[in-house]
Design a protein around this motif. Sequence first.
Motif, PDB file in Angstrom:
ATOM      1  N   PHE A 208       0.828  -1.198   0.000  1.00 47.05           N
ATOM      2  CA  PHE A 208       0.000   0.000   0.000  1.00 47.05           C
ATOM      3  C   PHE A 208       0.867   1.253   0.000  1.00 47.05           C
ATOM      4  N   GLN A 209       1.610   1.452  -1.074  1.00 44.18           N
ATOM      5  CA  GLN A 209       2.411   2.647  -1.239  1.00 44.18           C
ATOM      6  C   GLN A 209       1.647   3.607  -2.136  1.00 44.18           C
ATOM      7  N   SER A 210       2.150   4.840  -2.273  1.00 49.08           N
ATOM      8  CA  SER A 210       1.441   5.827  -3.086  1.00 49.08           C
ATOM      9  C   SER A 210       1.229   5.304  -4.490  1.00 49.08           C
ATOM     10  N   HIS A 211       0.006   5.422  -4.971  1.00 52.12           N
ATOM     11  CA  HIS A 211      -0.352   4.940  -6.299  1.00 52.12           C
ATOM     12  C   HIS A 211      -0.322   6.104  -7.283  1.00 52.12           C
ATOM     13  N   LYS A 212       0.325   5.890  -8.414  1.00 56.51           N
ATOM     14  CA  LYS A 212       0.354   6.908  -9.456  1.00 56.51           C
ATOM     15  C   LYS A 212      -0.419   6.397 -10.663  1.00 56.51           C
ATOM     16  N   LEU A 213      -1.117   7.296 -11.293  1.00 55.12           N
ATOM     17  CA  LEU A 213      -1.949   6.937 -12.418  1.00 55.12           C
ATOM     18  C   LEU A 213      -1.104   6.404 -13.565  1.00 55.12           C
ATOM     19  N   HIS A 214      -1.688   5.427 -14.296  1.00 52.52           N
ATOM     20  CA  HIS A 214      -1.071   4.870 -15.488  1.00 52.52           C
ATOM     21  C   HIS A 214       0.246   4.158 -15.201  1.00 52.52           C
ATOM     22  N   THR A 215       0.409   3.573 -14.003  1.00 52.03           N
ATOM     23  CA  THR A 215       1.573   2.750 -13.746  1.00 52.03           C
ATOM     24  C   THR A 215       1.341   1.376 -14.335  1.00 52.03           C
TER      25      THR A 215
ATOM     26  N   ALA B   5      -8.984  11.478 -11.202  1.00 51.01           N
ATOM     27  CA  ALA B   5      -8.100  11.359 -10.037  1.00 51.01           C
ATOM     28  C   ALA B   5      -6.982  12.378 -10.172  1.00 51.01           C
ATOM     29  N   GLY B   6      -6.702  13.075  -9.075  1.00 47.05           N
ATOM     30  CA  GLY B   6      -5.683  14.119  -9.140  1.00 47.05           C
ATOM     31  C   GLY B   6      -4.919  14.237  -7.845  1.00 47.05           C
ATOM     32  N   HIS B   7      -4.528  15.454  -7.518  1.00 46.58           N
ATOM     33  CA  HIS B   7      -3.738  15.707  -6.323  1.00 46.58           C
ATOM     34  C   HIS B   7      -4.508  15.263  -5.085  1.00 46.58           C
ATOM     35  N   SER B   8      -3.886  14.402  -4.271  1.00 45.49           N
ATOM     36  CA  SER B   8      -4.583  13.886  -3.094  1.00 45.49           C
ATOM     37  C   SER B   8      -3.824  14.134  -1.799  1.00 45.49           C
ATOM     38  N   GLN B   9      -2.711  14.852  -1.872  1.00 44.88           N
ATOM     39  CA  GLN B   9      -1.926  15.123  -0.664  1.00 44.88           C
ATOM     40  C   GLN B   9      -2.631  16.155   0.215  1.00 44.88           C
ATOM     41  N   ILE B  10      -2.674  15.879   1.506  1.00 44.20           N
ATOM     42  CA  ILE B  10      -3.250  16.829   2.455  1.00 44.20           C
ATOM     43  C   ILE B  10      -2.129  17.673   3.057  1.00 44.20           C
ATOM     44  N   LYS B  11      -2.152  18.964   2.779  1.00 41.97           N
ATOM     45  CA  LYS B  11      -1.115  19.868   3.280  1.00 41.97           C
ATOM     46  C   LYS B  11      -1.582  20.668   4.489  1.00 41.97           C
TER      47      LYS B  11
ATOM     48  N   ARG C 107      -4.447   4.079   3.191  1.00 41.88           N
ATOM     49  CA  ARG C 107      -4.593   5.524   3.365  1.00 41.88           C
ATOM     50  C   ARG C 107      -4.460   6.274   2.043  1.00 41.88           C
ATOM     51  N   ASP C 108      -3.333   6.091   1.351  1.00 46.57           N
ATOM     52  CA  ASP C 108      -3.085   6.838   0.116  1.00 46.57           C
ATOM     53  C   ASP C 108      -4.107   6.488  -0.960  1.00 46.57           C
ATOM     54  N   GLU C 109      -4.502   5.226  -1.001  1.00 46.21           N
ATOM     55  CA  GLU C 109      -5.478   4.791  -1.998  1.00 46.21           C
ATOM     56  C   GLU C 109      -6.843   5.434  -1.752  1.00 46.21           C
ATOM     57  N   LEU C 110      -7.241   5.508  -0.495  1.00 47.13           N
ATOM     58  CA  LEU C 110      -8.521   6.139  -0.169  1.00 47.13           C
ATOM     59  C   LEU C 110      -8.506   7.617  -0.527  1.00 47.13           C
ATOM     60  N   LEU C 111      -7.407   8.300  -0.240  1.00 45.12           N
ATOM     61  CA  LEU C 111      -7.305   9.720  -0.586  1.00 45.12           C
ATOM     62  C   LEU C 111      -7.379   9.929  -2.099  1.00 45.12           C
TER      63      LEU C 111
ATOM     64  N   SER D 106     -10.183  12.009  -4.161  1.00 45.77           N
ATOM     65  CA  SER D 106      -9.832  13.104  -5.080  1.00 45.77           C
ATOM     66  C   SER D 106     -10.622  13.006  -6.378  1.00 45.77           C
ATOM     67  N   GLN D 107     -10.800  11.784  -6.905  1.00 43.05           N
ATOM     68  CA  GLN D 107     -11.540  11.690  -8.164  1.00 43.05           C
ATOM     69  C   GLN D 107     -13.034  11.936  -7.971  1.00 43.05           C
ATOM     70  N   LEU D 108     -13.559  11.589  -6.784  1.00 39.07           N
ATOM     71  CA  LEU D 108     -14.944  11.920  -6.488  1.00 39.07           C
ATOM     72  C   LEU D 108     -15.140  13.436  -6.446  1.00 39.07           C
ATOM     73  N   ARG D 109     -14.246  14.124  -5.751  1.00 34.62           N
ATOM     74  CA  ARG D 109     -14.353  15.592  -5.630  1.00 34.62           C
ATOM     75  C   ARG D 109     -14.171  16.279  -6.971  1.00 34.62           C
ATOM     76  N   ASN D 110     -13.179  15.856  -7.719  1.00 36.53           N
ATOM     77  CA  ASN D 110     -12.874  16.523  -8.987  1.00 36.53           C
ATOM     78  C   ASN D 110     -14.021  16.374  -9.983  1.00 36.53           C
ATOM     79  N   TYR D 111     -14.653  15.207  -9.999  1.00 44.78           N
ATOM     80  CA  TYR D 111     -15.786  15.034 -10.904  1.00 44.78           C
ATOM     81  C   TYR D 111     -16.963  15.892 -10.436  1.00 44.78           C
ATOM     82  N   TRP D 112     -17.215  15.925  -9.133  1.00 43.01           N
ATOM     83  CA  TRP D 112     -18.290  16.737  -8.588  1.00 43.01           C
ATOM     84  C   TRP D 112     -18.081  18.206  -8.927  1.00 43.01           C
ATOM     85  N   ASP D 113     -16.834  18.635  -8.982  1.00 41.50           N
ATOM     86  CA  ASP D 113     -16.497  20.047  -9.171  1.00 41.50           C
ATOM     87  C   ASP D 113     -16.594  20.492 -10.621  1.00 41.50           C
ATOM     88  N   GLN D 114     -16.884  19.563 -11.540  1.00 43.48           N
ATOM     89  CA  GLN D 114     -16.930  19.930 -12.962  1.00 43.48           C
ATOM     90  C   GLN D 114     -18.179  20.752 -13.269  1.00 43.48           C
TER      91      GLN D 114
END
Length: 307
Positions: free
Chosen positions: A21-28, A102-108, A291-295, A299-307
């Motif tokens: 369960f490490q950080s997942h990057k798109l299109h790996t 799916a996009g930026h999911s880091q919590i700053k 954790r990272d996968e859930l975030l 992110s993709q749920l929020r980004n689609y909602w925001d369109q």
Amino acid sequence: MVLLRCRSLTINLSPLLPSHFQSHKLHTTRLFRIPNLISLPQISASSSSLPTNNQTTTTTRSISDAARFARSVLFVPPGVDIEEITEDMVLPGSNIVIGPFAGHSQIKEVVFVKSSARARDCPKDDLPEIAILGRSNVGKSSLINCLVRKKEVALTSKKPGKTQLINHFLVNKSWYIVDLPGYGFAKVSDAAKTDWSAFTKGYFLNRDTLVSVLLLIDASVPPQKIDLDCANWLGRNNVPMTFVFTKCDKMKAAKGKRPDENIKAFQQIIRENFKQHPPWIMTSSVSGLGRDELLLHMSQLRNYWDQ
């Protein structure tokens, strides 16, 4: 196995360790393993040579079966062609496909904004929000603290039922995590329980900025009727939800069941009531599993909602 665009998706029951369960990057091109919590159609096809007419028919039928499987078992987000899904698009320990939203999911940054006793008192800035709901001892506050990687952002307590208000946490100045009162074991009067239920349901039905509900399910115990009732109520009212299985690192000896067995039993019941299986993911606030996968899913749920 199920053939997805001439690639095979292997559903493996092997235990998932934190190293998976490490950080997942798109299109790996990494192969992710997910638990065998569903029965899969047996599909085979050959791509070693140009197909004959018979082979063409077989391949077409196989892809159709794969699409049918994807519709009934996988969570396929907008922007994804069902017949183009490959195994590297499925988040580990889940049925969630990652798509173009799916996009930026880091919590700053995370800031507590307010507690509200009624849905109409919640923030009115039209920012998207994802609510977290579950039984009072399911590990709701621990999951929030794990997601934001800060202790005591959400108050944890050895006495379940402490959260009796709708709590908004502003994340990255752009979206909210909403901590809702737990259900099932709150040490309050019957009248207070009735009021709590009413205002929580009012939030679900009237909150236009609600993107989705993370319904937390304790994987260390067998399926609980109160969780199933909550899931069915959300489903009947068309409230989007994701099942987040917590405590996946635990096994209660008295129950004699492993988390993966409890999850399988829960999903078998859910499939009887839902035509399409809601998204689900395995987590542990102790090990950080999922954790990272859930975030990324959030992110993709929020980004689609925001369109």
